[in-house]
Design a protein around this motif. Structure first.
Motif, PDB file in Angstrom:
ATOM      1  N   THR A 133       0.863  -1.053  -0.021  1.00 10.60           N
ATOM      2  CA  THR A 133       0.197   0.169   0.119  1.00 10.60           C
ATOM      3  C   THR A 133       0.974   1.264   0.101  1.00 10.60           C
ATOM      4  OG1 THR A 133      -1.717  -1.295   1.104  1.00 10.60           O
ATOM      5  CG2 THR A 133      -1.797   1.477   1.189  1.00 10.60           C
ATOM      6  N   MET A 134       1.905   1.307   0.771  1.00  8.15           N
ATOM      7  CA  MET A 134       2.825   2.364   0.862  1.00  8.15           C
ATOM      8  C   MET A 134       3.646   2.691  -0.335  1.00  8.15           C
ATOM      9  SD  MET A 134       4.456   2.617   4.791  1.00  8.15           S
ATOM     10  CE  MET A 134       5.471   3.891   4.369  1.00  8.15           C
ATOM     11  N   MET A 135       3.866   1.400  -0.941  1.00  8.80           N
ATOM     12  CA  MET A 135       4.651   1.458  -2.241  1.00  8.80           C
ATOM     13  C   MET A 135       3.786   2.030  -3.578  1.00  8.80           C
ATOM     14  SD  MET A 135       7.672   1.245  -1.095  1.00  8.80           S
ATOM     15  CE  MET A 135       8.934   0.527  -1.892  1.00  8.80           C
ATOM     16  N   SER A 136       2.480   1.995  -3.407  1.00  8.74           N
ATOM     17  CA  SER A 136       1.737   1.937  -4.441  1.00  8.74           C
ATOM     18  C   SER A 136       1.620   3.494  -4.916  1.00  8.74           C
ATOM     19  CB  SER A 136       0.230   1.533  -4.168  1.00  8.74           C
ATOM     20  OG  SER A 136      -0.347   2.179  -3.135  1.00  8.74           O
ATOM     21  N   VAL A 137       2.122   4.429  -3.758  1.00  7.21           N
ATOM     22  CA  VAL A 137       1.887   5.766  -3.878  1.00  7.21           C
ATOM     23  C   VAL A 137       3.502   6.499  -3.913  1.00  7.21           C
ATOM     24  CG1 VAL A 137       1.135   7.911  -2.895  1.00  7.21           C
ATOM     25  CG2 VAL A 137      -0.117   5.986  -2.817  1.00  7.21           C
ATOM     26  N   SER A 138       3.653   7.242  -4.684  1.00  8.31           N
ATOM     27  CA  SER A 138       5.155   7.824  -4.922  1.00  8.31           C
ATOM     28  C   SER A 138       5.319   8.642  -3.589  1.00  8.31           C
ATOM     29  CB  SER A 138       5.278   8.606  -6.048  1.00  8.31           C
ATOM     30  OG  SER A 138       4.706   9.892  -6.024  1.00  8.31           O
ATOM     31  N   ARG A 139       6.559   8.614  -3.240  1.00  8.89           N
ATOM     32  CA  ARG A 139       6.859   9.176  -2.025  1.00  8.89           C
ATOM     33  C   ARG A 139       6.510  10.703  -1.902  1.00  8.89           C
ATOM     34  NH1 ARG A 139       9.627   9.296   2.772  1.00  8.89           N
ATOM     35  NH2 ARG A 139      11.069  10.613   3.054  1.00  8.89           N
ATOM     36  N   SER A 140       6.735  11.368  -3.266  1.00 12.46           N
ATOM     37  CA  SER A 140       6.820  12.806  -3.377  1.00 12.46           C
ATOM     38  C   SER A 140       5.329  13.131  -3.404  1.00 12.46           C
ATOM     39  CB  SER A 140       7.554  13.276  -4.744  1.00 12.46           C
ATOM     40  OG  SER A 140       6.975  12.348  -5.875  1.00 12.46           O
ATOM     41  N   LEU A 149       5.271  18.418  10.018  1.00 15.20           N
ATOM     42  CA  LEU A 149       5.262  17.325  11.112  1.00 15.20           C
ATOM     43  C   LEU A 149       4.756  15.965  10.861  1.00 15.20           C
ATOM     44  CD1 LEU A 149       5.923  17.300  14.236  1.00 15.20           C
ATOM     45  CD2 LEU A 149       3.499  17.949  14.572  1.00 15.20           C
ATOM     46  N   GLU A 150       3.747  15.867  10.020  1.00 15.59           N
ATOM     47  CA  GLU A 150       3.251  14.639   9.435  1.00 15.59           C
ATOM     48  C   GLU A 150       4.546  13.864   8.684  1.00 15.59           C
ATOM     49  OE1 GLU A 150       0.637  12.996  10.558  1.00 15.59           O
ATOM     50  OE2 GLU A 150       0.588  14.696  11.810  1.00 15.59           O
ATOM     51  N   GLN A 151       5.195  14.733   7.626  1.00 14.70           N
ATOM     52  CA  GLN A 151       6.212  14.116   7.104  1.00 14.70           C
ATOM     53  C   GLN A 151       7.457  13.393   7.953  1.00 14.70           C
ATOM     54  OE1 GLN A 151       7.756  17.069   4.244  1.00 14.70           O
ATOM     55  NE2 GLN A 151       5.862  17.578   3.452  1.00 14.70           N
ATOM     56  N   ALA A 152       7.665  14.196   9.077  1.00 16.65           N
ATOM     57  CA  ALA A 152       8.654  13.693   9.866  1.00 16.65           C
ATOM     58  C   ALA A 152       8.072  12.489  10.618  1.00 16.65           C
ATOM     59  CB  ALA A 152       9.052  14.607  11.080  1.00 16.65           C
ATOM     60  N   LYS A 153       7.078  12.317  11.015  1.00 15.68           N
ATOM     61  CA  LYS A 153       6.244  10.904  11.699  1.00 15.68           C
ATOM     62  C   LYS A 153       6.361   9.865  10.625  1.00 15.68           C
ATOM     63  CE  LYS A 153       2.884  13.279  14.547  1.00 15.68           C
ATOM     64  NZ  LYS A 153       1.553  13.378  14.775  1.00 15.68           N
ATOM     65  N   LEU A 154       6.118  10.345   9.386  1.00 16.09           N
ATOM     66  CA  LEU A 154       6.211   8.962   8.372  1.00 16.09           C
ATOM     67  C   LEU A 154       7.669   8.708   8.049  1.00 16.09           C
ATOM     68  CD1 LEU A 154       4.915   7.597   5.967  1.00 16.09           C
ATOM     69  CD2 LEU A 154       5.357   9.446   4.435  1.00 16.09           C
ATOM     70  N   ASP A 155       8.726   9.638   7.959  1.00 16.69           N
ATOM     71  CA  ASP A 155      10.086   9.126   7.797  1.00 16.69           C
ATOM     72  C   ASP A 155      10.541   8.321   9.050  1.00 16.69           C
ATOM     73  OD1 ASP A 155      10.274  10.241   5.504  1.00 16.69           O
ATOM     74  OD2 ASP A 155      11.249  12.185   6.482  1.00 16.69           O
ATOM     75  N   TYR A 157      14.295  10.822  18.628  1.00 16.21           N
ATOM     76  CA  TYR A 157      13.456  11.683  17.836  1.00 16.21           C
ATOM     77  C   TYR A 157      12.089  11.512  17.633  1.00 16.21           C
ATOM     78  CZ  TYR A 157      18.159  13.266  16.020  1.00 16.21           C
ATOM     79  OH  TYR A 157      19.456  14.013  15.777  1.00 16.21           O
ATOM     80  N   MET A 158      11.652  10.284  17.719  1.00 17.20           N
ATOM     81  CA  MET A 158      10.011  10.051  17.796  1.00 17.20           C
ATOM     82  C   MET A 158       9.505  10.810  18.936  1.00 17.20           C
ATOM     83  SD  MET A 158       9.956   6.109  16.697  1.00 17.20           S
ATOM     84  CE  MET A 158       8.584   5.835  15.592  1.00 17.20           C
ATOM     85  N   ASN A 159      10.270  10.666  20.276  1.00 18.87           N
ATOM     86  CA  ASN A 159       9.790  11.299  21.436  1.00 18.87           C
ATOM     87  C   ASN A 159       9.726  12.823  21.326  1.00 18.87           C
ATOM     88  OD1 ASN A 159       9.522   8.853  22.885  1.00 18.87           O
ATOM     89  ND2 ASN A 159      11.534   8.791  23.699  1.00 18.87           N
ATOM     90  N   LYS A 160      11.056  13.414  20.333  1.00 20.70           N
ATOM     91  CA  LYS A 160      11.044  14.932  20.172  1.00 20.70           C
ATOM     92  C   LYS A 160       9.760  15.233  19.428  1.00 20.70           C
ATOM     93  CE  LYS A 160      15.798  15.493  20.680  1.00 20.70           C
ATOM     94  NZ  LYS A 160      17.013  16.177  19.848  1.00 20.70           N
ATOM     95  N   VAL A 161       9.523  14.602  18.316  1.00 24.23           N
ATOM     96  CA  VAL A 161       8.041  14.944  17.468  1.00 24.23           C
ATOM     97  C   VAL A 161       6.822  14.736  18.449  1.00 24.23           C
ATOM     98  CG1 VAL A 161       6.753  13.830  15.565  1.00 24.23           C
ATOM     99  CG2 VAL A 161       9.270  14.193  15.244  1.00 24.23           C
ATOM    100  N   LYS A 162       6.962  13.765  19.294  1.00 19.93           N
ATOM    101  CA  LYS A 162       5.644  13.538  20.090  1.00 19.93           C
ATOM    102  C   LYS A 162       5.390  14.735  21.163  1.00 19.93           C
ATOM    103  CE  LYS A 162       3.440  10.530  23.500  1.00 19.93           C
ATOM    104  NZ  LYS A 162       2.776  11.696  24.138  1.00 19.93           N
TER     105      LYS A 162
END
Length: 148
Positions: A37-44, A53-59, A96-101
């Motif tokens: 499912t994730m690979m079916s949509v291009s990253r860009s 912030l959502e981009q950071a969470k995804l990464d 980093y996950m804790n920082k984003v949280k």
């Protein structure tokens, strides 16, 4: 001693772990479906739809998942992942996950309507005999005036 045909067809692992292996296979299939499912949509394309912030969470989730799968791979190869650099990498990612949280929590907290909150608190506080105190103060003043 002769082995029957049933013995030859027997699984190469103990039967008591069959349920665990079945659950593991189900989990692997689930991961595979999510990855497809994730690979079916291009990253860009995906990143354009997300705020920073959502981009950071995804990464972070992506890199954590990849390193976790490498951890499992090491374990299956007989290598202790606790003694491998992947452990430090997972700890770094968790930091980093804790920082984003924390940032997400601060964002949520800043959306508090302070005026509404103060009105809510003011109205929720119980004031003992507020009306009686007001009337007793006036009557007390009246009594004092009469005494003077």
């Amino acid at each position: 001693m002769e082995m029957s045909e049933d013995d030859n067809n027997m699984e190469e692992y103990p039967t008591e772990i069959h349920d665990y292996l079945a659950a593991f296979e189900k989990s692997l299939n689930s991961v595979d479906e999510m990855l497809k499912t994730m690979m079916s949509v291009s990253r860009s394309e995906l990143l354009q739809k997300l705020d920073p912030l959502e981009q950071a969470k995804l990464d972070l989730v992506s890199v954590y998942t990849l390193n976790s799968m490498f951890w499992v791979y090491l374990a299956t190869q007989g290598i202790n992942p606790k003694e491998h650099p992947v452990k430090q990498e997972l700890e770094r990612i968790r930091t980093y996950m804790n920082k984003v949280k924390e940032i997400t929590d601060k964002k949520k907290a800043s959306k508090l309507d302070k005026g509404a909150a103060s009105r809510f608190i003011k109205n929720a506080l119980w004031e003992p005999n507020a009306e009686n105190e007001h009337s007793s103060q006036t009557s007390a003043k009246g009594k004092k005036l009469q005494r003077d």
